[in-house]
Enzyme design. Sequence first.
Site, PDB file in Angstrom:
ATOM      1  N   HIS A 128       0.891  -1.134  -0.010  1.00 26.34           N
ATOM      2  CA  HIS A 128      -0.044   0.082  -0.080  1.00 26.34           C
ATOM      3  C   HIS A 128       0.960   1.319   0.202  1.00 26.34           C
ATOM      4  O   HIS A 128       1.117   2.089   1.112  1.00 26.34           O
ATOM      5  CB  HIS A 128      -0.843   0.079   1.211  1.00 26.34           C
ATOM      6  CG  HIS A 128      -2.048   1.051   1.122  1.00 26.34           C
ATOM      7  ND1 HIS A 128      -2.420   1.631  -0.012  1.00 26.34           N
ATOM      8  CD2 HIS A 128      -3.157   1.051   2.057  1.00 26.34           C
ATOM      9  CE1 HIS A 128      -3.485   2.488   0.187  1.00 26.34           C
ATOM     10  NE2 HIS A 128      -4.026   2.047   1.357  1.00 26.34           N
ATOM     11  N   GLN A 188      -0.433   4.995   0.855  1.00 28.62           N
ATOM     12  CA  GLN A 188      -0.564   5.185   2.460  1.00 28.62           C
ATOM     13  C   GLN A 188       0.925   5.457   2.862  1.00 28.62           C
ATOM     14  O   GLN A 188       0.905   6.722   3.751  1.00 28.62           O
ATOM     15  CB  GLN A 188      -1.093   3.889   3.007  1.00 28.62           C
ATOM     16  CG  GLN A 188      -1.574   3.856   4.396  1.00 28.62           C
ATOM     17  CD  GLN A 188      -2.522   5.022   4.445  1.00 28.62           C
ATOM     18  OE1 GLN A 188      -3.676   4.842   4.103  1.00 28.62           O
ATOM     19  NE2 GLN A 188      -2.513   5.880   5.417  1.00 28.62           N
ATOM     20  N   ASP A 215      -2.609  -1.322  12.139  1.00 30.09           N
ATOM     21  CA  ASP A 215      -3.569  -1.507  11.196  1.00 30.09           C
ATOM     22  C   ASP A 215      -4.542  -2.750  11.443  1.00 30.09           C
ATOM     23  O   ASP A 215      -4.136  -3.551  12.524  1.00 30.09           O
ATOM     24  CB  ASP A 215      -3.030  -1.838   9.801  1.00 30.09           C
ATOM     25  CG  ASP A 215      -4.094  -1.900   8.680  1.00 30.09           C
ATOM     26  OD1 ASP A 215      -4.960  -1.652   8.705  1.00 30.09           O
ATOM     27  OD2 ASP A 215      -3.343  -2.601   7.441  1.00 30.09           O
ATOM     28  N   CYS A 262      -4.125   3.694   9.371  1.00 30.88           N
ATOM     29  CA  CYS A 262      -4.213   4.143   8.022  1.00 30.88           C
ATOM     30  C   CYS A 262      -5.711   4.135   7.800  1.00 30.88           C
ATOM     31  O   CYS A 262      -6.202   4.681   6.942  1.00 30.88           O
ATOM     32  CB  CYS A 262      -3.727   3.040   6.974  1.00 30.88           C
ATOM     33  SG  CYS A 262      -4.178   1.311   7.424  1.00 30.88           S
ATOM     34  N   ARG A 271      -3.492  11.887   2.747  1.00 33.33           N
ATOM     35  CA  ARG A 271      -3.304  11.182   1.491  1.00 33.33           C
ATOM     36  C   ARG A 271      -3.649  11.885   0.211  1.00 33.33           C
ATOM     37  O   ARG A 271      -2.963  11.899  -0.978  1.00 33.33           O
ATOM     38  CB  ARG A 271      -4.647  10.095   1.636  1.00 33.33           C
ATOM     39  CG  ARG A 271      -4.530   8.858   2.668  1.00 33.33           C
ATOM     40  CD  ARG A 271      -3.297   7.847   2.124  1.00 33.33           C
ATOM     41  NE  ARG A 271      -3.748   7.320   0.992  1.00 33.33           N
ATOM     42  CZ  ARG A 271      -4.275   6.187   0.748  1.00 33.33           C
ATOM     43  NH1 ARG A 271      -5.094   5.808   1.753  1.00 33.33           N
ATOM     44  NH2 ARG A 271      -4.669   5.865  -0.642  1.00 33.33           N
TER      45      ARG A 271
HETATM   46  N1   CP Z   1      -6.472   3.993   4.036  1.00 34.26           N
HETATM   47  C1   CP Z   1      -7.229   3.501   3.108  1.00 34.26           C
HETATM   48  O1   CP Z   1      -6.569   3.095   2.095  1.00 34.26           O
HETATM   49  O2   CP Z   1      -8.407   3.796   2.962  1.00 34.26           O
HETATM   50  P1   CP Z   1      -9.611   3.117   2.153  1.00 34.26           P
HETATM   51  O3   CP Z   1      -9.452   1.700   2.263  1.00 34.26           O
HETATM   52  O4   CP Z   1     -10.802   3.749   2.583  1.00 34.26           O
HETATM   53  O5   CP Z   1      -8.988   3.745   0.745  1.00 34.26           O
HETATM   54  N1  NVA Z   2      -4.494  -3.769   5.424  1.00 29.98           N
HETATM   55  C1  NVA Z   2      -5.806  -3.429   5.264  1.00 29.98           C
HETATM   56  C2  NVA Z   2      -5.536  -1.764   4.837  1.00 29.98           C
HETATM   57  C3  NVA Z   2      -6.644  -1.188   4.373  1.00 29.98           C
HETATM   58  C4  NVA Z   2      -6.274   0.428   3.818  1.00 29.98           C
HETATM   59  C5  NVA Z   2      -6.272  -3.987   4.065  1.00 29.98           C
HETATM   60  O1  NVA Z   2      -5.615  -4.519   2.981  1.00 29.98           O
HETATM   61  O2  NVA Z   2      -7.644  -4.136   4.017  1.00 29.98           O
END
Ligand code: CP
Ligand code: NVA
Length: 301
Positions: free
Chosen positions: A128, A131, A220, A260, A288
């Site tokens: 990610h 993020q 997270d 996040c 973001r």
């Molecule tokens: N942190 C993040 O990526 O949030 P969303 O899943 O809402 O995009």
């Molecule tokens: N680890 C989480 C992050 C969400 C922004 C997921 O992948 O669902």
Amino acid sequence: MHLLSIADLTGDRIHCILNKAVEMKAEVRAGIFADVLKNKVLALVFHKPSLRTRVSFEVGMSQLGGRSVYITDQEIGIGARESIGDVARVLSRYVDGIMIRTFSHQIAVDLARAASVPVINGLTDLLHPCQILSDLLTIQEKRGDLEFLKVVYIGDGNNVANSWLNAASVLPMSLTICTVKGQEPDKKIAANAKAFAGSKVEVIYDPAEAVRDADVIYTDVWTSMGQEKERGKRRKGMTSLQVNGALLRKAPEDVIVMHCLPAHRGEEITDEVIDGPNSVVLDQAENRMHLQKAILTGLIH
Ligand code: CP
Ligand code: NVA
């Protein structure tokens, strides 16, 4: 040309993106909106839900004078209705950039390989990057130079943890990943971070020891998107990693707490902590947009 992983960037490039984001954030605060991406269009391809990623890219594009098109996999059926390569080549004829949020990281890699426009990773099962780049901006705002700080990630060794490790493989920092046995981050990504001489990287299992001298505590969800069926098991296995008031009291008083979002309140973090004075989660969410605008202006021409 693409942004799939922080490990593909250099430290200098990250600093340039951060500087640009600082500038763009100040402009928004001053009510200045330059149409630098006028007539440009970003495709937003989502195979998973999103609040922050979707809205921050959409609003970011419109603040830059451009537009975005939201597409779910129901329309395109990547790999089923048509091949990833065909999707990439066709989209490249219509739009100036593609952001993709999907399951397998390989889908994002294959899309980027076939596309003739920049592809941005908006989250895969593995990484990610947008993020963590935004989180670097938040840390810089709150605590100054990352090089002298200790970041402690407590939780599942998931896409967010992997992107933190990627960051530590190109930017000097002290990064501790604290998890439970069996939930460690990607081995290769962790090994690359440990091999970078500029950083101090460790994977440990004791939250109290991890937070003792932390500048940043990051957590997270224990169940990421796509893992919902395993939620009960994952929840039980990771209870020792909860970021709660008792753990926070073992950390320095001025530690910042990051997440996040979305959060599973009462699992990886308690209301008391996420809503408490150390939490910077809403600044993270806002950043973001500023950070991604900096990425977009660098990639789309
Ligand atoms: N942190 C993040 O990526 O949030 P969303 O899943 O809402 O995009
Ligand atoms: N680890 C989480 C992050 C969400 C922004 C997921 O992948 O669902």
